[in-house]
Design an enzyme around this catalytic site. Sequence first.
Site, PDB file in Angstrom:
ATOM      1  N   PRO A  11      53.392 -20.117  -8.816  1.00 21.85           N
ATOM      2  CA  PRO A  11      52.486 -19.399  -9.694  1.00 21.85           C
ATOM      3  C   PRO A  11      53.186 -18.867 -10.939  1.00 21.85           C
ATOM      4  CG  PRO A  11      52.567 -18.384  -7.503  1.00 21.85           C
ATOM      5  CD  PRO A  11      53.485 -19.539  -7.486  1.00 21.85           C
TER       6      PRO A  11
ATOM      7  N   GLU B  67      71.839   2.500  -0.907  1.00 21.15           N
ATOM      8  CA  GLU B  67      72.050   1.605  -2.048  1.00 21.15           C
ATOM      9  C   GLU B  67      73.536   1.425  -2.331  1.00 21.15           C
ATOM     10  OE1 GLU B  67      69.685  -0.159  -3.046  1.00 21.15           O
ATOM     11  OE2 GLU B  67      68.130   0.990  -2.028  1.00 21.15           O
TER      12      GLU B  67
ATOM     13  N   THR C 261      48.421 -23.906 -15.764  1.00 25.01           N
ATOM     14  CA  THR C 261      47.159 -23.784 -16.482  1.00 25.01           C
ATOM     15  C   THR C 261      47.382 -23.987 -17.975  1.00 25.01           C
ATOM     16  OG1 THR C 261      46.490 -22.194 -14.809  1.00 25.01           O
ATOM     17  CG2 THR C 261      45.149 -22.302 -16.790  1.00 25.01           C
TER      18      THR C 261
HETATM   19  P1  ADP Z   1      50.146 -20.983 -13.603  1.00 27.68           P
HETATM   20  O1  ADP Z   1      48.842 -21.613 -13.911  1.00 27.68           O
HETATM   21  O2  ADP Z   1      51.228 -21.948 -13.300  1.00 27.68           O
HETATM   22  O3  ADP Z   1      50.063 -19.923 -12.541  1.00 27.68           O
HETATM   23  P2  ADP Z   1      49.866 -20.037 -16.246  1.00 27.68           P
HETATM   24  O4  ADP Z   1      49.722 -21.311 -16.945  1.00 27.68           O
HETATM   25  O5  ADP Z   1      48.621 -19.283 -15.969  1.00 27.68           O
HETATM   26  O6  ADP Z   1      50.651 -20.214 -14.895  1.00 27.68           O
HETATM   27  O7  ADP Z   1      50.894 -19.146 -17.055  1.00 27.68           O
HETATM   28  C1  ADP Z   1      50.695 -17.785 -17.213  1.00 27.68           C
HETATM   29  C2  ADP Z   1      51.214 -17.342 -18.547  1.00 27.68           C
HETATM   30  O8  ADP Z   1      52.632 -17.431 -18.608  1.00 27.68           O
HETATM   31  C3  ADP Z   1      50.746 -18.184 -19.693  1.00 27.68           C
HETATM   32  O9  ADP Z   1      49.521 -17.737 -20.159  1.00 27.68           O
HETATM   33  C4  ADP Z   1      51.834 -18.005 -20.718  1.00 27.68           C
HETATM   34  O10 ADP Z   1      51.625 -16.834 -21.463  1.00 27.68           O
HETATM   35  C5  ADP Z   1      53.065 -17.795 -19.884  1.00 27.68           C
HETATM   36  N1  ADP Z   1      53.861 -19.030 -19.783  1.00 27.68           N
HETATM   37  C6  ADP Z   1      54.125 -19.716 -18.652  1.00 27.68           C
HETATM   38  N2  ADP Z   1      54.903 -20.765 -18.902  1.00 27.68           N
HETATM   39  C7  ADP Z   1      55.118 -20.779 -20.227  1.00 27.68           C
HETATM   40  C8  ADP Z   1      55.853 -21.632 -21.122  1.00 27.68           C
HETATM   41  N3  ADP Z   1      56.517 -22.697 -20.689  1.00 27.68           N
HETATM   42  N4  ADP Z   1      55.854 -21.317 -22.427  1.00 27.68           N
HETATM   43  C9  ADP Z   1      55.185 -20.259 -22.885  1.00 27.68           C
HETATM   44  N5  ADP Z   1      54.482 -19.429 -22.114  1.00 27.68           N
HETATM   45  C10 ADP Z   1      54.446 -19.659 -20.798  1.00 27.68           C
HETATM   46 ZN    ZN Z   2      68.163  -1.872   1.323  1.00 20.71          ZN
HETATM   47 MG    MG Z   3      47.067 -20.971 -13.137  1.00 23.32          MG
END
Ligand code: ADP
Ligand code: ZN
Ligand code: MG
Length: 611
Positions: free
Chosen positions: A205, A426, A210
Amino acid sequence: MRALLKNIGIFVIAMVVLALVANFVRTSKNEVRTVAISELAAGIQRKEVKKIEVMDADLTITRVDGKTEVSRKEPTESLPTVLRAYGVTPEQLVGVQLDVVGQTGWRYWLGMLLPVFGPIILIIALFYFMARQVSGANNRAMGFGQSVAKEHVQDEKTKVTFADVAGMKESKEELSEVVEFLKQKEKFTDMGAKIPKGLLLMGPPGTGKTLLARAVAGEAGVPFLHMSGSEFVEMFVGVGASRVRDLFQRAKKLAPAIVFIDEIDAVGRRRGSGMGGSHDEREQTLNQILVEMDGFEANSGIIVIAATNRADVLDPALLRPGRFDRRVTVTYPDINEREAIAGVHAKNKPLNPEISLRGIAERTPGFTGADLANLLNEAAILAVRRAKKIIDLTEILESIDKVLLGPERRSHVFSDEEKRMTAYHEGGHALVSHLLKHTDPIRKVSIISRGHAGGYTLKMPVEDKHYHTRAEFIDDLAMTLGGYAAEKLIFGDDMISTGPSSDLRAATRIARDAVTQYGMSDVLGPRTFGTREELVYVGQGMADKDYSEKTSEVIDGEVARLVKEANERAKSLLVAHRGVLDRIAEELLKKETLEEAEFVALVGVPKGLAA
Ligand code: ADP
Ligand code: ZN
Ligand code: MG
């Protein structure tokens, strides 16, 4: 539910208003004095009463001196009868003008009808409102079959392109092929090539799946139909399937287009595994997806992109040729990619020039793109809250901690004894880690509580690591138990708190992985035991348990041995360096947080001394 409460609220308010109105209607003539019948009788006898208006039970009295009074009698008895009972003789009544009037006008009718019909009208109104709301939901239920897919025809302003996706060179290369298919279909079809129908993006994730899918649509300039796997599954059976049908129908109308099914694992789990409730509905939905994907022509210009972070649980039927047969793996960004991603998200933020993007990347191994975006956003918010003109390094560093561990909980009050325990705990982690050779350097030790942790010790690899050696596992295990060992050493067995339970769980897990997944036990030999699935899906795990009960006992024995040995190791290190441990704990109680340099200076011995 909230709507219902609101309606009841309106109902109650309306009732109160109505009661007030009714009361007003009844009492509006009561600015005048109210007298008892006995007083009225006495007045008549004294000849002070000029006129009495009888309206049912209500009496309006006009006195000789011009004042008005009101009174009430029993409605069934006539006024003279009542007055006689109070000793007023017919002769005494002669001088009084008696007017018997029937009630007329709106007031009369309102007074009669409101108490009876008011509540009925209100109740009907209440039902009407509720019915309307329910039918609203019903209408939506009727429309369930229609897909709720969000459609994005991206305009120039909101368009996401590959330029917005930092790093991910390989993934982008693979996807740019898809972009070409969408843009110049003929080039491929003329050559007799079949354009792929489905493409699966796999990765943890927040790694940008996306984002990538949207970028493909943006690059190709085609509509993007976005739907999440969980949106297919609603309360009614069959809804998911019809939503799928509708989604593809819309796509066919818009073709060339991209259909994006996010989190496909919500519907695409391996069938027949019997896990989770409504799998009938899921299976129907999945079947429909398969039917639709088989149904449209390979060259119709629709490309289905799906994303998942659990490719291992997907039904194999989804991955067959002609369906999601192209797979693109999206991984955690490496240090260069993190630098680039930080650059994308720092673009519109005024950073102190002394901050290097490289520096941010160095401090954030294991961060996803989403984490980095979040980190820079948090830093910007912090800078605003501190009324700064630019974002300084302190904001960046604090935000890294926040993203890693959750927000600080300064409000959480610890007793001095708890604080001392945390400091030793810690300190124990940090010292053991420092003394061992195969652990990552300590970046920060703190007794400020964050998220669920009472305090924390931050260690960070010098570079990204993809493989871990056996020596690293063994040292990591000792470091993980360092907190527990320190508490036990300083406060004794009786005082051991519930604090280290997550450490113990982590240690058990490390040991178990080393034994069952990485073949690091000499007794068990170089093979794996069970799948990692087992940990998540117990039911599935049964089927996947590919070893005997006897072996499972051996595994338990090995895990216990590793954990025990690590604990002994941590303990003996702490005993040998007890003075240093005390110093760290004291300093932590004083300063709450020790940065890398302070910590190293305090320990005074080089890293990896005890190797
Ligand atoms: P996933 O769908 O894999 O869970 P997302 O595509 O929703 O992740 O990514 C969440 C956010 O993280 C994006 O909206 C963007 O702002 C940031 N992000 C993730 N990967 C990149 C990347 N390679 N370059 C720039 N922004 C990124
Ligand atoms: Zn600990
Ligand atoms: Mg996603």
